[in-house]
Design an enzyme around this catalytic site. Structure first.
Site, PDB file in Angstrom:
ATOM      1  N   ASN A 102      66.879  67.977  75.084  1.00 53.16           N
ATOM      2  CA  ASN A 102      66.502  67.443  73.771  1.00 53.16           C
ATOM      3  C   ASN A 102      67.129  68.232  72.621  1.00 53.16           C
ATOM      4  OD1 ASN A 102      64.755  69.556  74.545  1.00 53.16           O
ATOM      5  ND2 ASN A 102      63.147  68.853  73.138  1.00 53.16           N
TER       6      ASN A 102
ATOM      7  N   HIS B 164      61.299  78.349  68.547  1.00 56.39           N
ATOM      8  CA  HIS B 164      61.595  77.833  67.207  1.00 56.39           C
ATOM      9  C   HIS B 164      61.719  79.030  66.270  1.00 56.39           C
ATOM     10  CE1 HIS B 164      60.885  73.535  67.929  1.00 56.39           C
ATOM     11  NE2 HIS B 164      59.857  73.890  68.676  1.00 56.39           N
TER      12      HIS B 164
ATOM     13  N   HIS C 139      54.761  70.084  82.590  1.00 57.28           N
ATOM     14  CA  HIS C 139      53.719  70.819  81.848  1.00 57.28           C
ATOM     15  C   HIS C 139      52.384  70.071  81.814  1.00 57.28           C
ATOM     16  CE1 HIS C 139      55.233  68.050  78.834  1.00 57.28           C
ATOM     17  NE2 HIS C 139      56.243  68.806  78.495  1.00 57.28           N
TER      18      HIS C 139
ATOM     19  N   LYS D 160      65.376  63.407  82.051  1.00 54.07           N
ATOM     20  CA  LYS D 160      64.133  63.652  81.325  1.00 54.07           C
ATOM     21  C   LYS D 160      63.703  62.427  80.534  1.00 54.07           C
ATOM     22  CE  LYS D 160      60.640  66.010  79.826  1.00 54.07           C
ATOM     23  NZ  LYS D 160      60.666  67.382  79.327  1.00 54.07           N
TER      24      LYS D 160
ATOM     25  N   ASP E 280      58.290  75.723  80.153  1.00 52.61           N
ATOM     26  CA  ASP E 280      58.386  75.002  78.886  1.00 52.61           C
ATOM     27  C   ASP E 280      58.544  75.994  77.740  1.00 52.61           C
ATOM     28  OD1 ASP E 280      58.536  72.861  77.117  1.00 52.61           O
ATOM     29  OD2 ASP E 280      56.374  72.667  76.907  1.00 52.61           O
TER      30      ASP E 280
ATOM     31  N   HIS F   7      57.705  63.881  80.209  1.00 52.05           N
ATOM     32  CA  HIS F   7      56.736  64.373  79.231  1.00 52.05           C
ATOM     33  C   HIS F   7      55.623  63.335  79.195  1.00 52.05           C
ATOM     34  CE1 HIS F   7      55.595  66.550  75.406  1.00 52.05           C
ATOM     35  NE2 HIS F   7      54.845  65.464  75.351  1.00 52.05           N
TER      36      HIS F   7
ATOM     37  N   LEU G 155      53.108  71.114  72.562  1.00 51.67           N
ATOM     38  CA  LEU G 155      52.836  69.758  73.030  1.00 51.67           C
ATOM     39  C   LEU G 155      53.310  69.623  74.467  1.00 51.67           C
ATOM     40  CD1 LEU G 155      53.824  67.623  69.906  1.00 51.67           C
ATOM     41  CD2 LEU G 155      51.515  68.029  70.793  1.00 51.67           C
TER      42      LEU G 155
ATOM     43  N   HIS H 204      61.583  74.087  84.007  1.00 49.16           N
ATOM     44  CA  HIS H 204      61.459  73.439  82.695  1.00 49.16           C
ATOM     45  C   HIS H 204      61.710  74.496  81.624  1.00 49.16           C
ATOM     46  CE1 HIS H 204      59.291  70.369  79.967  1.00 49.16           C
ATOM     47  NE2 HIS H 204      59.852  71.284  79.188  1.00 49.16           N
TER      48      HIS H 204
ATOM     49  N   ALA I  51      56.110  72.294  67.262  1.00 45.64           N
ATOM     50  CA  ALA I  51      55.387  72.534  68.511  1.00 45.64           C
ATOM     51  C   ALA I  51      56.288  73.274  69.491  1.00 45.64           C
ATOM     52  CB  ALA I  51      54.934  71.213  69.111  1.00 45.64           C
TER      53      ALA I  51
ATOM     54  N   HIS J  38      63.715  75.381  77.702  1.00 49.70           N
ATOM     55  CA  HIS J  38      64.460  74.996  76.506  1.00 49.70           C
ATOM     56  C   HIS J  38      65.301  76.184  76.036  1.00 49.70           C
ATOM     57  CE1 HIS J  38      62.213  71.215  75.742  1.00 49.70           C
ATOM     58  NE2 HIS J  38      61.197  71.872  76.288  1.00 49.70           N
ATOM     59  N   LEU J  39      66.611  76.010  76.027  1.00 50.25           N
ATOM     60  CA  LEU J  39      67.516  77.060  75.559  1.00 50.25           C
ATOM     61  C   LEU J  39      67.987  76.845  74.132  1.00 50.25           C
ATOM     62  CD1 LEU J  39      69.775  77.499  78.722  1.00 50.25           C
ATOM     63  CD2 LEU J  39      68.028  79.094  77.909  1.00 50.25           C
ATOM     64  N   ARG J  40      67.830  75.618  73.627  1.00 47.91           N
ATOM     65  CA  ARG J  40      68.406  75.241  72.330  1.00 47.91           C
ATOM     66  C   ARG J  40      69.933  75.313  72.434  1.00 47.91           C
ATOM     67  NH1 ARG J  40      63.728  72.880  71.834  1.00 47.91           N
ATOM     68  NH2 ARG J  40      62.039  74.161  70.991  1.00 47.91           N
TER      69      ARG J  40
END
Length: 348
Positions: free
Chosen positions: A49, A258, A180, A107, A254, A144, A226, A21, A270, A23-25
């Protein structure tokens, strides 16, 4: 310094982990996020996302190419792509995803539950044809697990009863990962569920409870995520599950970066960014629990076993070594201008 059979004078040696899990953006951020991920992991499940979200196999293929171009020279990283489930996701798109060989999960974000989830599912009834096809093809559903109303500390517990329990009953052959998980309720649910239901656990939920958000009677935005950090009894239940050797639980950071200005503001985002030191953070949690010997199974083997993928090599050339170090507290105190645009958890 590790008091267990896996330790040596060189530290803890184990296979290179995977992250189930991450997030690379997108865009310029990939230069930073991909580099961090490649230093810690061999394979990562890439969250979809983005804005706009990755809802088609063609979009996933394009995103994958952007990720691969950002892998630093001399490093390797295998992105395992996912699709973003919507009310309109078709069975045909699920078939294309499976046939592509690059998509390894879909997802489910409840609409409005977290960052960039506004296009998420409004009801699990809506994408039922897609879910049936996923069950048929063995393509995992990554969830999620929170409702979007009610007390923020109870939203996972409510989701288990109102959404996840009936979903598992409706699609008994569907592979499900509760992403998560943060509560004792979630741990108990996964333990009692059939073998096709598993869960990921983050390092920050293993190391911190909700008091970290207000340490020193101050707001600590870099601990806001979150699902939100929970009470100490829930944290202890997560530690017990993660370190127990139960194959239903495996590593999912996760890690969710940001920009600092989007965290340290009156309406902060978050997400906790842990990719810079993810494996060491997990090692700390396992060491503190007296179960460092179980880290390799949690970080390296349980995930690929659930996904039906080969395990990473444990040969010396393909191994990772973790050495103990001392941390003198809040890394932010060391910081001097210029301020970094991205601040990871416990920056050293």
């Amino acid at each position: 310094k590790f008091n267990n059979k896996m330790a040596s004078s060189e530290g803890l040696r184990m296979a290179v982990p995977d992250d189930w899990h991450h997030h690379l953006r997108d865009g310029p951020a990939l230069t930073t996020t991909v580099a961090f991920a490649a230093t810690q992991f061999k394979r990562i499940i890439v969250m979809p996302n983005l804005v706009p979200p990755v809802t088609t196999t063609a979009q996933a293929a394009s995103y994958r190419e952007r990720i691969l171009k950002a892998v630093p020279e001399g490093r390797s990283l295998t992105p395992l792509m996912t699709l973003y489930l919507t009310d309109r996701t078709s069975a045909e798109e699920i078939q294309r995803a499976k046939d592509s060989g690059i998509v390894f999960g879909v997802k489910l974000y409840p609409c409005g539950a977290t960052t960039n989830s506004d296009c998420g599912v409004t009801s699990v009834e809506a994408p039922r044809e897609a879910l049936k096809k996923m069950e048929e093809l063995g393509l995992p559903l990554l969830i999620h697990g929170e409702v979007t109303t009610g007390d923020i500390f109870d939203r996972e517990r409510t989701f288990l009863a109102t959404t996840l329990k009936p979903l598992v009953a409706t699609y008994p052959g569907l592979k499900v990962v509760l992403e998560h998980c943060t509560t004792k309720d979630a741990v108990d649910f996964v333990k009692a569920a059939p073998p096709n239901v598993a869960a990921t656990i983050t390092a920050h939920h293993l190391l911190y409870n909700r008091n970290a958000l207000f340490k020193g009677n101050k707001i600590r935005p870099h601990y806001f995520c979150l699902p939100i950090l929970k009470a100490e009894d829930h944290r202890r239940a997560l530690v017990e599950a993660a370190t127990s050797g139960n194959p239903k639980f495996f590593l999912g950071t996760d890690s969710a970066p940001h920009a600092r200005d989007n965290k340290e503001c009156d309406c902060g985002c978050a997400g906790v960014f842990t990719a810079h030191a993810a494996v060491a953070l997990y090692a700390e949690a396992f060491h503190d629990a007296g179960r460092l010997a179980n880290l390799e199974n949690f970080a390296c083997f349980h995930g690929p076993d659930f996904y039906g993928l080969p395990r990473n090599s444990t040969e010396r050339a393909g191994a990772l070594t973790i050495r103990p170090f001392s941390d003198d507290g809040d890394g932010e105190k060391k910081h001097r201008e210029p301020r970094p645009a991205l601040l990871p958890l416990r920056r050293r």
